[in-house]
Design an enzyme around this catalytic site. Structure first.
Site, mmCIF file in Angstrom:
data_model
loop_
_atom_site.group_PDB
_atom_site.id
_atom_site.type_symbol
_atom_site.label_atom_id
_atom_site.label_comp_id
_atom_site.label_asym_id
_atom_site.label_seq_id
_atom_site.Cartn_x
_atom_site.Cartn_y
_atom_site.Cartn_z
ATOM 1 N N ALA A 37 0.773 -1.049 0.505
ATOM 2 C CA ALA A 37 -0.218 -0.134 0.083
ATOM 3 C C ALA A 37 0.368 1.410 0.209
ATOM 4 O O ALA A 37 2.517 1.390 0.653
ATOM 5 C CB ALA A 37 -0.874 0.562 1.141
ATOM 6 N N GLY B 180 1.165 -4.859 0.620
ATOM 7 C CA GLY B 180 -0.048 -5.594 0.372
ATOM 8 C C GLY B 180 -0.086 -6.762 -1.144
ATOM 9 O O GLY B 180 -0.698 -7.521 -1.772
ATOM 10 N N GLU C 199 -0.018 -9.607 -0.604
ATOM 11 C CA GLU C 199 -1.467 -9.724 0.202
ATOM 12 C C GLU C 199 -2.415 -10.255 -1.462
ATOM 13 O O GLU C 199 -3.209 -11.479 -1.004
ATOM 14 C CB GLU C 199 -2.276 -9.071 1.220
ATOM 15 C CG GLU C 199 -1.394 -8.824 2.118
ATOM 16 C CD GLU C 199 -1.590 -7.933 3.191
ATOM 17 O OE1 GLU C 199 -2.287 -6.804 3.092
ATOM 18 O OE2 GLU C 199 -2.990 -8.382 4.028
ATOM 19 N N GLU D 8 4.196 -4.295 7.466
ATOM 20 C CA GLU D 8 2.899 -3.558 8.701
ATOM 21 C C GLU D 8 3.530 -3.022 9.441
ATOM 22 O O GLU D 8 3.223 -2.271 9.898
ATOM 23 C CB GLU D 8 1.666 -4.081 8.614
ATOM 24 C CG GLU D 8 0.991 -3.928 6.905
ATOM 25 C CD GLU D 8 1.774 -5.420 6.269
ATOM 26 O OE1 GLU D 8 2.322 -6.020 6.568
ATOM 27 O OE2 GLU D 8 1.118 -5.067 5.114
HETATM 28 N N1 CAA Z 1 4.627 3.307 -0.400
HETATM 29 C C1 CAA Z 1 4.743 4.966 -1.081
HETATM 30 N N2 CAA Z 1 5.730 4.353 -1.787
HETATM 31 C C2 CAA Z 1 6.365 3.565 -1.771
HETATM 32 C C3 CAA Z 1 6.254 2.905 -1.224
HETATM 33 C C4 CAA Z 1 5.310 2.598 -0.627
HETATM 34 N N3 CAA Z 1 4.873 1.250 -0.030
HETATM 35 N N4 CAA Z 1 7.566 1.626 -1.431
HETATM 36 C C5 CAA Z 1 8.721 2.297 -2.315
HETATM 37 N N5 CAA Z 1 8.046 3.879 -2.634
HETATM 38 C C6 CAA Z 1 8.382 4.502 -3.529
HETATM 39 C C7 CAA Z 1 10.086 5.116 -2.526
HETATM 40 O O1 CAA Z 1 9.067 5.840 -1.799
HETATM 41 C C8 CAA Z 1 10.788 5.960 -3.271
HETATM 42 O O2 CAA Z 1 10.209 7.426 -3.618
HETATM 43 P P1 CAA Z 1 11.252 8.288 -4.351
HETATM 44 O O3 CAA Z 1 12.019 8.509 -4.832
HETATM 45 O O4 CAA Z 1 9.919 8.935 -4.319
HETATM 46 O O5 CAA Z 1 11.422 8.803 -2.295
HETATM 47 C C9 CAA Z 1 10.307 4.864 -5.124
HETATM 48 O O6 CAA Z 1 9.997 3.883 -4.156
HETATM 49 C C10 CAA Z 1 11.649 3.431 -4.687
HETATM 50 O O7 CAA Z 1 11.593 3.066 -3.769
HETATM 51 P P2 CAA Z 1 13.288 3.383 -2.726
HETATM 52 O O8 CAA Z 1 14.183 4.797 -3.051
HETATM 53 O O9 CAA Z 1 12.918 3.264 -0.596
HETATM 54 O O10 CAA Z 1 14.064 1.965 -2.888
HETATM 55 P P3 CAA Z 1 15.073 1.341 -2.171
HETATM 56 O O11 CAA Z 1 15.892 0.703 -3.055
HETATM 57 O O12 CAA Z 1 15.883 1.523 -1.477
HETATM 58 O O13 CAA Z 1 14.175 0.392 -1.171
HETATM 59 C C11 CAA Z 1 12.251 -1.292 -1.143
HETATM 60 C C12 CAA Z 1 12.939 -0.726 -1.974
HETATM 61 C C13 CAA Z 1 12.798 -2.056 0.269
HETATM 62 C C14 CAA Z 1 10.812 -2.163 -1.141
HETATM 63 C C15 CAA Z 1 11.849 0.315 0.077
HETATM 64 O O14 CAA Z 1 11.249 0.958 -0.459
HETATM 65 C C16 CAA Z 1 10.522 0.041 0.897
HETATM 66 O O15 CAA Z 1 11.010 -0.477 2.058
HETATM 67 N N6 CAA Z 1 9.018 0.169 0.362
HETATM 68 C C17 CAA Z 1 8.181 0.230 1.626
HETATM 69 C C18 CAA Z 1 7.607 -0.844 1.905
HETATM 70 C C19 CAA Z 1 6.556 -1.555 2.527
HETATM 71 O O16 CAA Z 1 6.469 -0.935 3.480
HETATM 72 N N7 CAA Z 1 5.555 -2.048 2.462
HETATM 73 C C20 CAA Z 1 4.053 -2.118 2.814
HETATM 74 C C21 CAA Z 1 3.375 -1.296 3.319
HETATM 75 S S1 CAA Z 1 1.858 -1.521 4.187
HETATM 76 C C22 CAA Z 1 0.849 -2.183 3.569
HETATM 77 O O17 CAA Z 1 1.207 -2.512 2.678
HETATM 78 C C23 CAA Z 1 -0.515 -2.318 4.265
HETATM 79 C C24 CAA Z 1 -1.570 -3.120 3.921
HETATM 80 O O18 CAA Z 1 -1.588 -4.127 4.799
HETATM 81 C C25 CAA Z 1 -1.960 -3.048 2.621
#
Ligand code: CAA
Length: 257
Positions: free
Chosen positions: A63, A108, A111, A131
């Protein structure tokens, strides 16, 4: 629309296409997914569906945290319901579904893959339910679908730690059926999809319905509980802190409030 569909030889390949954010799901993206999945439901020319992510890095990074950070409890609950609707629509498709997981499948992202019938992964696939590191709980079905797929002990470890599961481990614990080099993943997914698509659509739909009954009676009320708790985790200090910390690229400090 950031969801692409290509139909060929009875197979619909659905690509989540927002690579600049590693295919993270905004509400808009979820609505597009729902519309796409519903459009496949009645399409008799489609015998099997493959779901994958655009780009070489991600299936879907979950998400959209930048959208979620300011949500209230009611807004979080509505967002959770939308994700549940997407997962439910996928699970309820009469056609078999294959998730071709081509990189990060986080939150997500995992999921949505769990709502597919079969998961294949590339060698660089990474799964997680992060999460709790964001001050919320999995909100689109993992508490139920991951638990039933890999068993309660492993699901608890994965969900409560937020740790990553690489492709090898995913194969070992039954989270995916097979792992392929990245450049072979789609060809292998198509090969399996073709084998499935040659079978009776009627029999496939009936087999899916019957197999789901092995679990769904037990998971239906679990999904309702998950949806309620997911909504309640929004508007809390921990949710704001967890998501703000992600956006500010720093570790979170949780207080339990
Ligand atoms: N939401 C919003 N933006 C996201 C994102 C997310 N889940 N995942 C990645 N992005 C964005 C980053 O913010 C970044 O954008 P900017 O360039 O504008 O900063 C771009 O995508 C590239 O990501 P990174 O620079 O972070 O890339 P990385 O290689 O350093 O890391 C990653 C990759 C490990 C996937 C890292 O992006 C990350 O940890 N993302 C979040 C993953 C996460 O926590 N997902 C769970 C969300 S909660 C959920 O899903 C709830 C549910 O149950 C439904």
């Amino acid at each position: 629309m950031a969801v692409d569909v290509a139909r060929a030889d009875g197979i619909a390949t659905v690509t989540m296409n927002r690579p600049e954010a590693l295919n993270a799901f905004t509400s808009e993206q979820l609505a597009a997914m729902l519309e796409t999945i519903r459009s496949l439901r009645g399409d008799r020319s489609v015998r099997c569906v493959i779901l994958t992510g655009a780009g070489a890095r991600a299936f879907a990074a979950g998400a959209d945290i930048k959208e979620m950070v300011d949500k209230t409890g009611d807004q979080g609950a509505a967002f959770g319901r939308l994700g549940h609707a997407v997962a439910g629509a996928l699970e309820g498709l009469p056609q078999p579904t294959i998730a071709a997981v081509n990189g990060f499948a986080l939150g997500g992202g995992t999921e949505v893959a769990l709502a597919c019938d079969i998961r294949l992964a590339s060698e660089n696939a990474v799964f997680a339910q992060p999460e709790v590191t964001l001050g919320i709980l999995p909100g689109w079905g993992a508490t139920q679908r991951l638990t039933r797929l890999v068993g309660p002990g492993l699901a608890a470890e994965i969900i409560l730690s937020g740790r990553r599961v690489n492709a090898d481990e995913a194969l070992r614990i039954g989270l995916v059926n097979a792992v392929y080099p990245s450049d072979r993943l789609m060809a292998e997914a198509l090969k399996l999809a073709n084998q499935i698509a040659a079978n009776s659509p009627r029999a496939l739909a009936a087999a899916k319905r019957a197999m789901q009954l092995a679990f769904n009676g037990a998971t239906a009320s679990g999904l309702d509980t998950e949806a309620r708790l997911f909504g309640e985790s929004f508007g809390t200090a921990d949710q704001r802190e967890g998501m703000t910390a992600f956006i500010e690229k720093r570790p979170p400090v949780f207080t339990g409030e």
